[in-house]
Design an enzyme around this catalytic site. Structure first.
Site, PDB file in Angstrom:
ATOM      1  N   GLU A 133       8.030   5.137  27.274  1.00  0.00           N
ATOM      2  CA  GLU A 133       6.698   5.294  27.863  1.00  0.00           C
ATOM      3  C   GLU A 133       6.513   6.609  28.621  1.00  0.00           C
ATOM      4  O   GLU A 133       5.740   6.674  29.570  1.00  0.00           O
ATOM      5  CB  GLU A 133       6.381   4.113  28.799  1.00  0.00           C
ATOM      6  CG  GLU A 133       6.510   2.759  28.122  1.00  0.00           C
ATOM      7  CD  GLU A 133       5.881   1.640  28.906  1.00  0.00           C
ATOM      8  OE1 GLU A 133       4.884   1.094  28.425  1.00  0.00           O
ATOM      9  OE2 GLU A 133       6.375   1.332  29.999  1.00  0.00           O
ATOM     10  N   GLU A 145       6.766   7.078  23.434  1.00  0.00           N
ATOM     11  CA  GLU A 145       7.730   6.264  22.714  1.00  0.00           C
ATOM     12  C   GLU A 145       8.084   5.054  23.572  1.00  0.00           C
ATOM     13  O   GLU A 145       7.381   4.759  24.540  1.00  0.00           O
ATOM     14  CB  GLU A 145       8.973   7.069  22.299  1.00  0.00           C
ATOM     15  CG  GLU A 145       9.404   8.170  23.271  1.00  0.00           C
ATOM     16  CD  GLU A 145       9.953   7.706  24.600  1.00  0.00           C
ATOM     17  OE1 GLU A 145      11.195   7.607  24.732  1.00  0.00           O
ATOM     18  OE2 GLU A 145       9.153   7.461  25.522  1.00  0.00           O
TER      19      GLU A 145
END
Length: 797
Positions: A434, A431
Site C-alpha cells: 500500500e 501494491e
C-alpha cells in the site's frame, strides 16, 4: 432520566483521548448474530468494545480499581500481575487472573458476550485472606469512546427501577453499566481531571460523586458493594436509546452467568460441524488451528453478513486520537478473501459465500474496489490496488472448485472486475504493501491468475470471444513479468545478478512508463526525519514473487525464482528462538522504532509472521520440509493463540517490553497470518499448495500452446517499440477506426476496432519481418473526429 444528583463534574473536556494497545490477549463475541457486540482483552482488562458493527469501537477500556481506603490504590492493568487463558478450545471466552504482587488478593474474571443480547458480561470473584479482602473497596472504571471517539461523550449516574447505574451517550448511542451487586457510590468525570482514577489516586478514597459530565473525554466510576458477596457479574450493555440499553442490561444480568456461559460455548460448538481435522498436521495439538477458525469467524460483521475486517485492533492505539478513526477494523478485499479462503481450507464454506455476495454488492460502478472501506461499503482510503480487484474473482473460482452452488449471479461482478484490470493495468497505484506505484510481481501474479479464472467463467457462460480477449491480456502480462520486475544488475547477494525486485517504479496515468527494473529509484515511506528515503529500485526486494509459484504461473524450480529466494533469505530473513521470519522488504520503515517505542509517523519495519507462512508454502511447492514453518508460526502466537502482524526482530529490549520473536505494538491478532497458517496446514495435508490454480498452471507451466505473444499499446501505456513476431494490439476505451501504416505513410490501412463487453476496443497488427516502423492515429466514431496526432512504434529484434 432520573439523575442521582445535579452536581456536574469539573475539568471539561478532560485530557486528549487515546485508544489502547493493539497487541491483544483476546478477542470475543457470541457466535449468534443477535448479539452485536465484540470485546478485546489486553493486560488483564477488557479494552475496546465494538458495537453495533465490528468496525465501530465504542469503549476504550473497562477495568477495576482497588483500594483499602487508607494505604494503597491499585489499577488492574498497571499494578497487578495478569494471566489470560482461553476457557475453551472452540470458543472465544477468557479467564483473566489478576494478582496483587504481594499475594494479598486475586481477582478472577471470566469474560464473554451475552449469547443473544448486545451486552458484555464479566463474572468476577475476589479471593484472598478473609480479613484482608473484607477491607477492600472495589470500583469499576469505564471509559466510553462512543461513535468511535473519546471527545463529545456525555455521562450520567442515574436510577432506574430502583437500581443505581452508570450510563453514557453520544449522538444517540447509549451504554448502561451495572452488576449483580449494587453500587454504593457513582460518579461521572473528565479523564485526568475529575474522573474516579484521579479521585482515588489522591487519597485512596472516592470523594467525588458527580451526577453528570457532558461533552468531553469521560470516565464512569462506581463503587461496588461487596458486603454480602465477593462474587458477582458485571454487565455493560448497548442500545439506540437509554431504555434500550438499560432493558438489555437487566435482561442479560437476570440470566445466571453459568447458564449464559453454557449457551455461549454451545453456540460456538455449532461452528465446528464441517471442520477438517487439520490439527493432526500441527505441532501444538491444534490449539492455534482451532482458535484461528474462531477468530476468523468472529471478524465477520453481524449486520453486514460477509464483511470481514482485517483486525479488531487499532495499531499503536495508545498513540491514536479521534483524528485517526480507521485502525485495522476496516474491510480490505485482500484480507477478506484471504480470511474466508482460510476458512474454506478448514472446511467452512458458508462464510465465503456470504463474503462473495457482500463483495459483489460493494463493487464500484467501474468494476473496481476501494482500497479499504467500512462494513457499510463507504470507502476510507482512496488508493487503487489492482490486486484487491483481482481477489474477488479468485474467491469466486475457489468456491466453484469447491463445488459450492450459488443462487446469486456472480457473473456481472466478475466481468466488471476483469474489465477494470484490463483498462487500468498493468501499473498499480499501490501494491500489496500500500505504499508504491509500479510493476509489482505480487500484483501481476494476482491479476494474471484472476484474469484466467475470469476467462473460465466467461467461456462457461458461452462467450468465447470475450474469454479469449481476457486470456490474451493475461498472456500479455505473463510474457512481460521478467522484463518488468527482474533486475539483471543485482548487487545484494554475491553471484546473483538476476532476481525479482519488490516493484519497478512507474506512475499511473503517465503514458511514458518506466518498465526497466534496472532503472528508477523508489521512495520508501515512514523513515525518520533526516534519513535517506530514496533507493535504487533494483536493490529493494520482497517476497511478492512467491505468488507466481503459489498460483501456478511459474515453477518453483524456475532459476530466477530459486535465485530470488536466496536473495530474500539473505536480506530479509530473521532467525528467532521459535523459527525464521521475514521482513516485508529491506529499508521498511513501518514498525516499532529502534528504541522500541511505538510507530508514530516513522519507525523500522519488523518481521511479519504471515511471510513465514508464505515461505512455507513455497517450501512445500519445491518439495522441502514444511515443519519448520508450521512450528515457527505456532511459536509466534501468544499464549492465547493470537498471531501478530509484526514481531520484534532484534535482541530483547525489556525496558520497552520488546522480546525477540514476540509481538510488537502493531496489531494482534491480524487475520491474514491466521488464514495463512490454516492454509499451510491444509496444503501440507493435501501435499499441494491450497491456492494453486490448475487452470493457470495448465496455461503457463505446460507446452504453452495457447499463449499469445502480445504487446499492447494504450493511452495509459504508450510504448514505442514492439518485438518482431509479436502481435501489436492497439486498445482504447471508445469506438475507433485505426488509420495506420507500416511504411511511413506510403501506404495506408483503415481498420475498424473490435468492440468487447469490457469497455475496451482494439485492433491487432501482426508484426512480421518486413516491418520496421508502425505509425497510426485514431478516428473516433462517436464524436466523428480525428485524434490530430500520430503515434509510432518501432519493430525490434
Amino acid at each position: 432520566m432520573n439523575i442521582l444528583n445535579q452536581a456536574q463534574a469539573f475539568g471539561s473536556p478532560g485530557i486528549d483521548p487515546r485508544w489502547t494497545h493493539a497487541n491483544k490477549d483476546g478477542v470475543g463475541t457470541a457466535y449468534s448474530t443477535s448479539s452485536r457486540v465484540w470485546f478485546t482483552v489486553w493486560n488483564g482488562i477488557i479494552t475496546e468494545i465494538y458495537h453495533p458493527t465490528v468496525d465501530k469501537p465504542q469503549i476504550r477500556d473497562l477495568q477495576y480499581l482497588i483500594s483499602d481506603g487508607k494505604s494503597f490504590f491499585h489499577e488492574e492493568k498497571r499494578h497487578l500481575e495478569s494471566k489470560v487463558e482461553r476457557m475453551w478450545n472452540d470458543g472465544l471466552g477468557y479467564r483473566i487472573t489478576n494478582c496483587d504482587r504481594q499475594g494479598r488478593y486475586t481477582i478472577i474474571k471470566e469474560a464473554i458476550a451475552d449469547p443473544h443480547f448486545s451486552c458484555i458480561l464479566q463474572h468476577t470473584k475476589i479471593t484472598g485472606k478473609p480479613e484482608f479482602i473484607s477491607q477492600l473497596q472495589l470500583y469499576v472504571l469505564c471509559a466510553p469512546h462512543l461513535h468511535v471517539g473519546g471527545t463529545g461523550n456525555n455521562g450520567y449516574a442515574i436510577e432506574v427501577a430502583g437500581y443505581r447505574i452508570l450510563t453514557a451517550e453520544k449522538q444517540g448511542r447509549w451504554i448502561a453499566l451495572a452488576a449483580t451487586v449494587p453500587f454504593t457510590r457513582l460518579s461521572c468525570g473528565y479523564v485526568g481531571q475529575s474522573d474516579g482514577w484521579t479521585d482515588l489516586a489522591d487519597n485512596f478514597l472516592m470523594d467525588w460523586e458527580f451526577g453528570c459530565a457532558l461533552d468531553g473525554n469521560l470516565a464512569l466510576t462506581g463503587q461496588l458493594n461487596l458486603d454480602d458477596s465477593h462474587e458477582f457479574t458485571l454487565g455493560l450493555a448497548f442500545g439506540t436509546n437509554l431504555h434500550n440499553a438499560v432493558s438489555t442490561l437487566f435482561q442479560s444480568l437476570n440470566i445466571p452467568f453459568e447458564q449464559q456461559k453454557q449457551n455461549y460455548i454451545e453456540q460456538w460448538k455449532r461452528s465446528r460441524q464441517d471442520i477438517k481435522a487439520l490439527e493432526k498436521i500441527s505441532y501444538d495439538d491444534g490449539k492455534l488451528y482451532h482458535n484461528s477458525i474462531s477468530l476468523l469467524l468472529a471478524h465477520e460483521d453481524k449486520t453486514y453478513p460477509g464483511a470481514l475486517i482485517a483486525s479488531i485492533t487499532i495499531p499503536w492505539g495508545e498513540t491514536k486520537n479521534d483524528q485517526d478513526q480507521g485502525g485495522y477494523h476496516l474491510v480490505w478485499t485482500r484480507d477478506l478473501v484471504s480470511s474466508v479462503a482460510g476458512l474454506v481450507a478448514a472446511g467452512e464454506k458458508d462464510t465465503a459465500v456470504r463474503s462473495l455476495i457482500y463483495l459483489a454488492t460493494s463493487q464500484q460502478e467501474d468494476g473496481g474496489f476501494a482500497q479499504n472501506f467500512w462494513v457499510d461499503g463507504k470507502p476510507y482510503w482512496q488508493g487503487i490496488q489492482l490486486d484487491e480487484v483481482a481477489f474477488p474473482i479468485l474467491l469466486a473460482r475457489l468456491l466453484y472448485r469447491e463445488n459450492v452452488s450459488l443462487n446469486f449471479n456472480i457473473y456481472p461482478m466478475i466481468l466488471r472486475a476483469a474489465g477494470y484490470l484490463i483498462r487500468q493495468g498493468p501499473v498499480t497505484q499501490q501494491e500489496r504493501w500500500e505504499e508504491n506505484s509500479g510493476y509489482s510481481p505480487s500484483t501481476l501474479a494476482s491479476n494474471i491468475a484472476a484474469l484466467i479464472c475470469a476467462a473460465e467463467f466467461v467461456r462457461e457462460n458461452g462467450d468465447i470471444a470475450t474469454a479469449k480477449f481476457i486470456e490474451e491480456y493475461a498472456d500479455f502480462l505473463e510474457c512481460h513479468i521478467e522484463d518488468w520486475t527482474v533486475t539483471t544488475e543485482g548487487t545484494l547477494v554475491a553471484g546473483i545478478k538476476q532476481h525479482y525486485i519488490r516493484i519497478t517504479p512507474s506512475v499511473i496515468n503517465n503514458s511514458q512508463l518506466n518498465e526497466n527494473p534496472n532503472q528508477g529509484n523508489i521512495l520508501i515511506k515512514n523513515h525518520p526525519p533526516g534519513e535517506s528515503v530514496e533507493f535504487p529500485a533494483k536493490e529493494i526486494v520482497d517476497g511478492g514473487f512467491l505468488q507466481l509459484v503459489r498460483y501456478g504461473i511459474r515453477k518453483p524450480d524456475d532459476p530466477i525464482i530459486v535465485n530470488s529466494v536466496k536473495v530474500i533469505d539473505a536480506i530479509l530473513k530473521v532467525d528467532t528462538p521459535v523459527g525464521p521470519c521475514w521482513h516485508r522488504y529491506n529499508y521498511d520503515g513501518y514498525g516499532q522504532r529502534k528504541n522500541g517505542e511505538p510507530f508514530i509517523g516513522w519507525g523500522k519495519g519488523r518481521a511479519w509472521p504471515l511471510l513465514t507462512g508464505e515461505r512455507g508454502h513455497y517450501e512445500l511447492a519445491v518439495g522441502g520440509d514444511v515443519k519448520t514453518y508450521i512450528k515457527a508460526m505456532e511459536g509466534f502466537a501468544s499464549d492465547t493463540c493470537l498471531l501478530p502482524e509484526q514481531i520484534w526482530d532484534e535482541t530483547d529490549k525489556p525496558d520497552a517490553y520488546m522480546y525477540l520473536g514476540k509481538p510488537t505494538g502493531s496489531a494482534m491478532p491480524l487475520m491474514w497470518p491466521h488464514a495463512e497458517y490454516i492454509k499451510l496446514l491444509r496444503s501440507t495435508d493435501d501435499g499441494r499448495v491450497f491456492d494453486f490454480i490448475p487452470e493457470v498452471a495448465n496455461r503457463y507451466l505446460g507446452k504453452r500452446n495457447q499463449c499469445k505473444s502480445l504487446e499492447i499499446w494504450k493511452f495509459n501505456r504508450q510504448i514505442n517499440k514492439v518485438k518482431r513476431d509479436y502481435t501489436l494490439r492497439i486498445q482504447a476505451l471508445a469506438a475507433f477506426q485505426l488509420h495506420w501504416s507500416q511504411d511511413n505513410w506510403q501506404t495506408i490501412k483503415d481498420t475498424p476496432a473490435t468492440s468487447t463487453k469490457l469497455g475496451v476496443h482494439f485492433v491487432d497488427i501482426s508484426v512480421c519481418n518486413a516491418q520496421q516502423l508502425i505509425s497510426f492515429t485514431f478516428f473516433w466514431i462517436e464524436s466523428n473526429k480525428w485524434e490530430k496526432r500520430d503515434y509510432h512504434v518501432v519493430v525490434v529484434d
